[in-house]
Design a protein around this motif. Structure first.
Motif, mmCIF file in Angstrom:
data_model
loop_
_atom_site.group_PDB
_atom_site.id
_atom_site.type_symbol
_atom_site.label_atom_id
_atom_site.label_comp_id
_atom_site.label_asym_id
_atom_site.label_seq_id
_atom_site.Cartn_x
_atom_site.Cartn_y
_atom_site.Cartn_z
ATOM 1 N N THR A 81 0.736 -1.238 -0.117
ATOM 2 C CA THR A 81 -0.166 0.018 0.096
ATOM 3 C C THR A 81 0.970 1.356 -0.246
ATOM 4 O O THR A 81 0.585 2.257 -0.689
ATOM 5 N N ARG A 82 2.149 1.257 0.672
ATOM 6 C CA ARG A 82 2.855 2.419 0.631
ATOM 7 C C ARG A 82 3.664 2.589 -0.711
ATOM 8 O O ARG A 82 3.775 3.847 -1.291
ATOM 9 N N SER A 83 3.783 1.473 -1.505
ATOM 10 C CA SER A 83 4.188 1.475 -2.906
ATOM 11 C C SER A 83 3.274 1.927 -4.190
ATOM 12 O O SER A 83 3.982 2.384 -4.921
ATOM 13 N N VAL A 84 2.088 1.877 -3.894
ATOM 14 C CA VAL A 84 1.245 1.891 -4.798
ATOM 15 C C VAL A 84 0.940 3.390 -4.874
ATOM 16 O O VAL A 84 0.560 4.116 -3.773
ATOM 17 N N THR A 85 0.831 4.090 -6.023
ATOM 18 C CA THR A 85 0.369 5.326 -6.511
ATOM 19 C C THR A 85 -1.163 5.431 -6.501
ATOM 20 O O THR A 85 -1.750 4.736 -7.400
ATOM 21 N N GLY A 86 -1.682 6.243 -6.029
ATOM 22 C CA GLY A 86 -2.996 6.496 -5.934
ATOM 23 C C GLY A 86 -3.924 5.561 -4.824
ATOM 24 O O GLY A 86 -3.069 4.830 -4.194
#
Length: 395
Positions: free
Chosen positions: A159-164
């Motif tokens: 979740t930290r790595s996802v954009t949006g």
């Protein structure tokens, strides 16, 4: 196929060797993927709840690594004491997928992987953070079963790595289940572990959970990603079985289940209590034995409450009937104050039963009803005639 102990030893040694060497940041190609690998529950106690790991592949660079936050060192001094206290250090490790697969193949534990729909920049961020963590002291952490484990760390990393934003549909699960209820199906194949764990869990385990709190369980995280979308597209692009479940013969639980053992004990205790006075020694031995076992259990639970860092073990209302002081009664000579003690213990047992067993506990752990009955019967006998022995004078 490797023998089971040899396969796990090879996996551990490979992790120890590859972890320092794995910290080699590289630029991944657009074909690189991040996959959540979910390991099904196993028969061993440590494997009852399954396991999660991340697999990162890049065919163009020959990369196929598995990153695992569930690694610990059996050689840690005071290993079991630190585990019970919640002070055992877990750490992130990395190994080749082939070695990881061989270990689970030896265990005959099914493996499933889900390819996550990450953009190349997001895949790179996941890989870079894992590699940076491997090369730093941050790879070590204090394991917390409900709040910080090998599965929750993967959820937070993704979740930290996802954009949006991700759209997670949580309508497929019941609302307000407690931690104790979430654990019930996983503990069913190990009835004695189920008894011990339910006795050790306190009031925090009985609080209703929100959806995010369910994701400490590997299967729950896998299902959550399967019900997640981004911009109206599934977040999981492909799911496949890596290792199928073996066909095992049906096994009878036998006579060693908690319900049958405690039920037999209740019948034996009732028969001993009904024997003539000349057989009072048998009733005394059984009575002291019951109080000693209950008292020792209470001592362990009190120790978890006072000294454990595992929050779910705190505020354990079962100490109202699993009194550590029962151990003192079991090993001491007959005293006049026993009748008063038994009266107070019966009152606490009733209160403790209403708080836990009488609410919903009976559906999760019906065999404890036998133990409650045996203990109540012993306390009633203790109040009437301590251990079948004529009461002595003295303090």
């Amino acid at each position: 196929m490797l023998p089971r102990p040899l396969a796990w030893l090879l996996l551990y040694l490979t992790m120890c060797v590859t972890t320092p060497l794995a910290a080699r940041p590289r630029l991944l190609s657009p074909a690189a993927t991040v996959r959540l690998v979910t390991c099904a529950p196993g028969t061993e106690t440590y494997a009852l709840f399954g396991h999660s790991a991340l697999r990162i592949t890049d065919p163009g660079q020959g990369l196929d690594h598995v990153y695992n936050y569930g690694t610990f060192d059996f050689r840690t001094p005071n290993f079991y004491g630190r585990f019970l206290r919640g002070d055992l250090r877990y750490f992130l490790s990395a190994t080749s997928f082939a070695t990881f697969y061989a270990a689970y193949q030896a265990e005959q534990r099914p493996l499933t992987e889900q390819v996550l729909a990450l953009q190349p920049a997001e895949t790179q961020r996941v890989y870079d953070e894992l590699e940076a963590t491997l090369a730093s002291p941050a790879r070590f952490y204090r394991y917390q079963f409900f709040a910080d484990n090998c599965t929750t760390r993967l959820y937070e990393l993704i979740t930290r790595s996802v954009t949006g934003s991700l759209q997670l549909d949580s309508t497929y699960v019941p609302v307000g289940q407690t931690y104790r209820q979430l654990l019930a199906p996983y503990l069913a194949p190990a009835p004695w572990v189920k008894v011990g764990m339910n006795l050790g869990l306190g009031w925090p385990a009985d609080q209703p959970t929100v959806f995010r709190q369910r994701l400490f369980l590997p299967t729950e995280l896998s299902q959550a990603w399967a019900h997640t979308s981004r911009q109206h597209r599934p977040f999981v692009t492909r799911t496949r079985s890596l290792l199928a479940a073996p066909i095992l013969p049906d096994q009878s639980p036998g006579w060693g289940t908690p319900g049958r053992v405690l039920g037999s004990l209740a019948i034996l205790f009732a028969l001993a209590a009904s024997l003539p006075a000349r057989y009072s020694l048998l009733a005394a031995v059984l009575g002291r034995g019951v109080l000693a076992v209950v008292g020792l259990t209470g001592c362990l639970i009190a120790g978890l409450h006072l000294f454990s860092l595992h929050t779910p073990a705190h505020y354990n209302y079962q100490l109202l009937w699993l009194l550590p002081t029962h151990l003192l009664v079991a090993v001491s000579p007959v005293r006049r104050w026993w009748r008063l003690y038994a009266t107070g213990a019966i009152g606490l047992l009733v209160i403790g039963s209403l708080l836990g067993y009488g609410v919903y506990y009976a559906r999760l752990l019906p065999e404890i009803g036998w133990l409650l009955g045996v203990l109540l019967g012993q306390l009633l006998l203790l109040r009437k005639q301590p251990f079948g022995v004529v009461q002595q004078t003295g303090a």
